[in-house]
Design a protein around this motif. Structure first.
Motif, PDB file in Angstrom:
ATOM      1  N   ASP B 200      41.689  49.268 -60.446  1.00  0.00           N
ATOM      2  CA  ASP B 200      42.898  49.990 -60.041  1.00  0.00           C
ATOM      3  C   ASP B 200      42.583  51.174 -59.149  1.00  0.00           C
ATOM      4  OD1 ASP B 200      44.252  48.227 -61.516  1.00  0.00           O
ATOM      5  OD2 ASP B 200      44.634  49.547 -63.229  1.00  0.00           O
ATOM      6  N   GLY B 201      41.304  51.413 -58.923  1.00  0.00           N
ATOM      7  CA  GLY B 201      40.930  52.487 -58.016  1.00  0.00           C
ATOM      8  C   GLY B 201      40.880  53.845 -58.651  1.00  0.00           C
ATOM      9  N   ALA B 202      40.823  53.888 -59.999  1.00  0.00           N
ATOM     10  CA  ALA B 202      40.736  55.191 -60.661  1.00  0.00           C
ATOM     11  C   ALA B 202      39.371  55.805 -60.370  1.00  0.00           C
ATOM     12  CB  ALA B 202      40.917  55.026 -62.164  1.00  0.00           C
ATOM     13  N   SER B 203      39.343  57.114 -60.220  1.00  0.00           N
ATOM     14  CA  SER B 203      38.064  57.783 -59.977  1.00  0.00           C
ATOM     15  C   SER B 203      37.244  57.786 -61.258  1.00  0.00           C
ATOM     16  CB  SER B 203      38.304  59.220 -59.521  1.00  0.00           C
ATOM     17  OG  SER B 203      38.792  59.985 -60.607  1.00  0.00           O
ATOM     18  N   GLU B 204      35.926  57.951 -61.090  1.00  0.00           N
ATOM     19  CA  GLU B 204      35.058  57.960 -62.257  1.00  0.00           C
ATOM     20  C   GLU B 204      35.446  59.081 -63.217  1.00  0.00           C
ATOM     21  OE1 GLU B 204      32.724  55.839 -63.347  1.00  0.00           O
ATOM     22  OE2 GLU B 204      33.423  54.581 -61.696  1.00  0.00           O
ATOM     23  N   TRP B 205      35.814  60.223 -62.649  1.00  0.00           N
ATOM     24  CA  TRP B 205      36.199  61.348 -63.499  1.00  0.00           C
ATOM     25  C   TRP B 205      37.428  61.006 -64.330  1.00  0.00           C
ATOM     26  CZ3 TRP B 205      34.349  65.442 -65.652  1.00  0.00           C
ATOM     27  CH2 TRP B 205      35.237  66.352 -66.251  1.00  0.00           C
ATOM     28  N   LYS B 206      38.376  60.295 -63.668  1.00  0.00           N
ATOM     29  CA  LYS B 206      39.595  59.931 -64.369  1.00  0.00           C
ATOM     30  C   LYS B 206      39.293  58.923 -65.480  1.00  0.00           C
ATOM     31  CE  LYS B 206      44.396  59.068 -63.226  1.00  0.00           C
ATOM     32  NZ  LYS B 206      45.345  58.552 -62.248  1.00  0.00           N
ATOM     33  N   ILE B 207      38.418  57.969 -65.168  1.00  0.00           N
ATOM     34  CA  ILE B 207      38.055  56.979 -66.197  1.00  0.00           C
ATOM     35  C   ILE B 207      37.402  57.683 -67.380  1.00  0.00           C
ATOM     36  CG2 ILE B 207      36.604  54.993 -66.699  1.00  0.00           C
ATOM     37  CD1 ILE B 207      36.858  54.224 -63.759  1.00  0.00           C
ATOM     38  N   PHE B 208      36.503  58.621 -67.040  1.00  0.00           N
ATOM     39  CA  PHE B 208      35.799  59.348 -68.098  1.00  0.00           C
ATOM     40  C   PHE B 208      36.782  60.141 -68.955  1.00  0.00           C
ATOM     41  CE2 PHE B 208      34.003  63.557 -69.224  1.00  0.00           C
ATOM     42  CZ  PHE B 208      33.150  63.141 -70.225  1.00  0.00           C
ATOM     43  N   ALA B 209      37.664  60.873 -68.295  1.00  0.00           N
ATOM     44  CA  ALA B 209      38.530  61.794 -69.026  1.00  0.00           C
ATOM     45  C   ALA B 209      39.650  61.063 -69.751  1.00  0.00           C
ATOM     46  CB  ALA B 209      39.110  62.832 -68.068  1.00  0.00           C
ATOM     47  N   GLN B 210      40.120  59.937 -69.167  1.00  0.00           N
ATOM     48  CA  GLN B 210      41.319  59.319 -69.736  1.00  0.00           C
ATOM     49  C   GLN B 210      41.045  58.028 -70.491  1.00  0.00           C
ATOM     50  OE1 GLN B 210      44.296  59.124 -66.671  1.00  0.00           O
ATOM     51  NE2 GLN B 210      44.410  61.357 -66.520  1.00  0.00           N
ATOM     52  N   VAL B 211      39.870  57.426 -70.288  1.00  0.00           N
ATOM     53  CA  VAL B 211      39.584  56.187 -71.010  1.00  0.00           C
ATOM     54  C   VAL B 211      38.431  56.395 -71.998  1.00  0.00           C
ATOM     55  CG1 VAL B 211      38.899  53.767 -70.798  1.00  0.00           C
ATOM     56  CG2 VAL B 211      40.364  54.818 -69.049  1.00  0.00           C
ATOM     57  N   VAL B 212      37.276  56.809 -71.459  1.00  0.00           N
ATOM     58  CA  VAL B 212      36.073  56.845 -72.288  1.00  0.00           C
ATOM     59  C   VAL B 212      36.138  57.949 -73.347  1.00  0.00           C
ATOM     60  CG1 VAL B 212      33.585  57.217 -72.225  1.00  0.00           C
ATOM     61  CG2 VAL B 212      34.683  55.830 -70.472  1.00  0.00           C
TER      62      VAL B 212
END
Lengths: 459, 299
Positions: B200-212
């Motif tokens: 979906d093109g999420a940034s790594e920071w966003k994946i880290f903060a919102q998923v992981v």
């Protein structure tokens, strides 16, 4: 809160691996969408900086610094390391570390195993585990204060010696009157005989036996001593042991005067003319005693020497001899819960079928334990054991707090000596660095072991 | 460290009767003896702490006169005077210093370690596996190795004796365990979740903060409580790096040890105050505590 300390409720693999099953597997095998290495480095940078400056660089610096003297100017080569192995105080330190490493891990692991097995047999296992595990949350400094109180030498204040003296006194006469002696003189009915007190003449039936004692020190006078009295009239041989001293002067030597006090808790023996002890009695609070059911005959009365020895006061836990075992006791108190919880989780994982099959084949419970349970637990036991070795090598707070300043040289360990030499007044950072490197070398084999084990589990 | 070696009971045990072994042994051994032994052992573990509590609740005069166990016959002698006296002493400041050291350390360790753990778990970069092995190796480095070098660094930087200096030292030595624990947890997150987010093109920071990070909550809780307790209970680092104005409780109480005997009132009540918060945390979060311990029992 209930059941949570029960290993079966907290499967360790789930805790560690989270949603995954099995050991952590590297997710890099198949190609996938991923960020560039630059992004990875950005994520790693804070951790890398901190680890680099505070952990990795110091290892190199310590190695370098350990080759120089206290001032940091003079190069001494391996001189500081030579000091570690030749200085007599240092050798005591190393000997103590050796005792720690040999004794503490074995005791902790064994206790953990025993606790883990026994908790399977009680209904209040969770409560027991909570109690034993609780010291893990407490600081070692607080644990040190706790055990300073436990080990106080005075049995009226330190619980360790209170228990010891209670147990001891249960099995032997409790009251001691050191330095007390019989009233001597021609008029006195008693005399000293090799430390015991005996009547000079055989006791006459119906005549009370008077045993006057002098020289009872105030601190040994029991609180419950009552004014001395002549024994009540009655059958058998009876008498009085009392402190033949009237406070404030006056009184008649060798006679029970009104204000003199009896000596309770004295062991009294009736000795036959053949020299054999026919009966024993103990004096009451007013100092009276009576031999019940003594056959007729001629007897002398004796107060054996044991009455005049100092009463048992327990052990000098915090003295130079016992200090290291005493601190190891505190260490065991702190860590047994850790061992128990880990081993209990391992125990819960043992397939019950294997135990069942062995029992059906006629194995005894001990055989099942020895031949099946322990071998199946051995990986967990090894983990606990190794963790304890590392912890004993690093032990610092407990020794620092529990050992009184005057005994610290006898209780010293490498981790404490490193601090003392470098910051605690020693002012020799060259030697301190050498000790730090020495400590690192001691844990190095376990570091390598960890890395090996991790690689094996990960590939 | 030990994740691979501690067996996973949940899977092996499936279907086995849970109390079968226990009840059978109880039948054979006679549970009476076992009960008695366990009660005695339990007392051995309970009595020392109980002694500290009672001593802290009695005046110096009473403590000098008799053993704390006389409280069972004379409960009226209890008083909170020692605790009241603590309020006016240097102890109060040291309590807040402990808080000021522990809270930022715990937050920083979690944040920094989570980022690194995410990189180790889900990003490709050269030397990744070797770097992680270094982290594994650093798990058991003795703190002593860094005392002298960091002390001279701090001297040069002018932060020797300050709270930030103490915090940074704690953070650095907390990281290896934290990265290890979180990386092993993050690796288990289903890759489909991450890949969907990346598609979906999420940034790594966003994946880290919102998923992981949200998915990692159980492991982060375990780490948090461990880290909190380690720092709260530390004495060695405080002894070296915190000066008197910034000293935590452990160092303050240690300085009182020299007069042991004459100031049992301060020591006992102070020691009990220092352990009450860890105990409350322990009872409240023991599940996470045990899990964290299982997940990384080498430290």
């Amino acid at each position: 809160m209930t059941e949570r300390l029960d290993g079966r409720q907290a499967p360790p693999a789930d805790a560690a691996g989270g949603p995954s099953t099995g050991p952590a597997a590297p997710p890099s095998k198949k190609p996938r969408l991923g960020p560039s290495p630059a992004v990875a480095i950005a994520f790693l940078l804070p951790a890398a900086l901190l680890l680099g400056i505070w952990v990795v660089y110091p290892i190199g610096y310590s190695l370098f610094r350990s080759l120089f003297d206290a001032s940091g100017q003079g190069f001494v080569g391996l001189g500081n390391y030579a000091t570690i192995f030749t200085d007599s105080g240092m050798l005591t330190t190393i000997r103590n570390n050796l005792i720690w490493v040999v004794v503490a891990p074995i005791v902790v692991t064994t206790l953990g195993l025993i606790f883990a097995v026994l908790t399977e047999r009680i209904r209040w296992a969770t409560a027991f585990k909570l109690i034993v595990f609780m010291p893990m949350a407490v600081s070692l400094m607080a644990a040190g204060v706790i055990f300073r109180l436990v080990y106080e030498e005075n049995p009226d204040r330190g619980v360790a010696n209170a228990i010891l003296t209670t147990v001891h006194d249960t099995f032997s006469s409790s009251q001691g009157y050191p330095e007390a002696r019989p009233r001597e003189g021609d008029q006195s009915p008693v005399t000293d005989q090799n430390g015991a007190v005996v009547t000079k003449q055989a006791a006459q039936a119906g005549q009370p036996v008077l045993i006057p004692i002098v020289g009872v020190r105030q601190e040994f006078m029991p609180d419950d001593a009552a004014p001395a009295q002549a024994p009540a009239a009655g059958d058998g041989l009876a008498g009085t042991v009392w402190f033949d001293f009237t406070p404030g002067g006056g009184g008649v030597n060798g006679a029970v005067d009104g204000s003199e006090r009896g000596l309770p808790g004295m062991t009294v023996e009736a000795v036959s003319s053949g020299g054999e002890v026919a009966a024993t009695a103990t004096t009451a609070e007013d100092g009276t005693f009576r031999f019940e059911g003594l056959p007729a005959g001629s007897y002398t009365v004796r107060l054996p020497q044991s009455n005049f020895e100092a009463s048992y006061n327990g052990l000098t836990w915090l003295g130079p001899t016992l200090i290291t075992p005493a601190i190891i006791g505190a260490f065991v108190w702190v860590w047994a819960g850790f061992a128990m919880v880990l081993i209990a989780a391992g125990l819960a994982a043992i397939p019950r079928d294997a135990l069942e099959a062995a029992r059906i084949d006629g194995a005894t419970e001990w055989q099942v334990f020895r031949k099946i349970t322990v071998p199946l637990l051995s990986p967990v036991l090894l983990v606990v054991f190794v963790t304890m070795i590392i912890n004993t090598l690093k032990v610092f707070d407990l020794v620092f707090i529990i050992a009184p300043a005057s005994v610290q040289p006898q209780a010293n360990v490498v981790a404490l000596e490193m601090w003392r030499v470098s910051f605690g007044g020693g002012g020799n950072q060259g030697l301190g660095s050498a000790l730090a490197i020495f400590l690192l070398l001691l844990v190095l084999p376990f570091m390598i072991m960890n890395i090996r084990r991790f690689r094996r589990g990960d590939s | 460290m030990t994740t691979a070696t501690v067996p996973a009971p949940s899977r092996l045990e499936a279907g086995a009767p849970r109390r079968g072994l226990a009840s059978r042994i109880v039948d054979r051994l006679g549970s009476g003896a076992v009960q008695v032994v366990m009660v005695v052992l339990g007392l051995f573990w309970l009595v020392p702490t109980l002694g500290l509590l009672v001593v802290s609740l009695r005046t110096t005069q009473v403590n000098n006169a008799e053993g704390w166990w006389s409280v069972f016959t004379k409960p009226a002698e209890l008083t909170i005077q020692n605790y009241a006296n603590l309020l006016g002493s240097g102890f109060t400041a040291s309590f807040w210093n402990t808080v000021a050291i522990t809270v930022p350390t715990t937050v920083l360790v979690i944040g920094i370690a989570a980022m690194a753990a995410y990189a180790f778990a889900w990003m490709d970069f050269p030397g990744r596996d070797t770097a992680f092995l270094v982290v594994v190796g650093l798990l058991i480095v003795p703190i002593q190795i860094a005392l002298i070098p960091v002390a001279s660094l701090y001297g040069a930087a002018g932060i020797f004796g300050t709270i930030p200096g103490v915090v940074l030292f704690h953070v650095a030595f907390g990281l290896p365990f934290a990265i290890f624990l979180l990386r092993n947890f993050f690796v288990g997150i289903p890759s489909s979740l991450l890949e969907a987010a990346r598609m979906d093109g999420a940034s790594e920071w966003k994946i880290f903060a919102q998923v992981v990070f949200p998915l990692g909550k159980p492991a982060i809780a375990s780490l948090g409580i461990f880290q909190f307790l380690w720092v709260w209970n530390d004495m060695l680092i405080a002894l070296v790096f915190a000066d008197t104005g910034n000293q935590p409780m452990t160092k303050y109480l240690q300085s009182q040890m020299r007069q042991f005997g004459s100031n049992v009132d301060i020591l006992s009540s102070g020691a009990f105050m220092s352990l009450i918060i860890p105990l409350v945390l322990f009872f409240a979060f023991q599940r996470y505590f045990v899990q964290g311990m299982m997940a990384g029992s080498v430290k």
